[in-house]
Enzyme design. Structure first.
Site, short mmCIF file in Angstrom:
data_model
loop_
_atom_site.label_atom_id
_atom_site.label_comp_id
_atom_site.label_asym_id
_atom_site.label_seq_id
_atom_site.Cartn_x
_atom_site.Cartn_y
_atom_site.Cartn_z
CG ASP A 29 -1.72 1.20 1.42
OD1 ASP A 29 -2.26 1.68 0.41
OD2 ASP A 29 -1.81 1.71 2.55
CG ASP B 74 -1.83 7.65 1.06
OD1 ASP B 74 -0.92 8.49 0.93
OD2 ASP B 74 -2.81 7.60 0.29
#
Length: 241
Positions: A8, A10
């Site tokens: 991922d 953020d």
């Protein structure tokens, strides 16, 4: 025979949320109340489109936005992890699946010189239009009812793995490194050999531990991390196996 690393972006690669960080560019570093209140659950990309229009209307330029985004710190140990992966790139393929956007992710990876490390980045496509406004589109449409309407990370992951298989690339296992609520869907579909690596204290880890308490079945192993250095240790262990 490679391991597939799925990241991922953020709060996983960077220790912040790029979409909320960009608000620092706004006058007084905040959005007007009516703009804040316009967000509807599941429609984040549309909301960010309005935020980018507001920033443009206030005269915020691309270079100011870029400065804000590239000043976000990497998560502790993440640079060490990337350097480790780069040294062992013959053993890993790396992809990012993120609900951020292509412009922000490109900026961050290029500024830190990690762009070449990722084989593919799956995210909402973004571009500055002729008026200097950042426009973002939904990554895809899907029918998963667990995920925001613009991105089901599990659909993306399954499609990528299938496509690789058609080209003769078969991964020994998948290691999924994430933190958020939209990482739950792909993680619950991981198989017995795979490893879910949720960031400690974040939504994904809390959700998985709740599922564990409710005895909801999960095939993969779960290894919690706070620093990229802990991820290195686990990858070293997997390589030796």
């Amino acid at each position: 025979m490679k391991i597939l690393l799925v990241f991922d972006f953020d709060n996983t690669i960077i220790d912040d949320n790029s979409d909320t960080r960009i608000v620092q560019c706004a006058p007084d570093k905040k959005l007007p109340i009516e703009l804040q209140d316009s967000y509807q659950k599941g429609f984040w990309t549309e909301f960010m489109g309005r935020v980018f229009k507001f920033l443009r209307d206030k005269g915020i330029r691309e270079d100011e936005m870029k400065r804000a985004v590239t000043s976000m710190p990497f998560t502790p140990g993440m640079m060490e992890l990337f350097n480790f992966i780069r040294k062992n790139k013959d053993k890993f393929d790396c992809i990012i699946i993120s609900d951020s956007n292509s412009v922000f992710i490109d900026w961050v990876l290029e500024a830190a010189n990690f762009h070449d490390m990722f084989d593919k980045v799956f995210t909402n496509p973004a571009v500055f239009d002729s008026n200097g406004r950042l426009t973002v589109e939904n990554y895809h449409a899907h029918s998963c009812n667990r995920c925001p309407k613009n991105l089901c990370k599990n659909v993306v992951l399954v499609e990528f793995v299938d496509k690789q298989l058609q080209q003769g690339v078969n991964y020994t296992r998948i290691v999924y490194i994430g933190d958020g609520g939209n990482d739950v869907c792909p993680v619950t579909f991981l198989k017995k050999n795979d490893v879910a690596m949720p960031r400690k204290g974040y939504t994904l880890q809390k959700t998985l531990s709740r599922m564990f308490q409710n005895l909801e079945p999960m095939e993969s192993s779960v290894v919690v991390w706070s620093s990229g250095v802990e991820i290195i240790s686990h990858l070293q262990f997997l390589i030796k196996e």
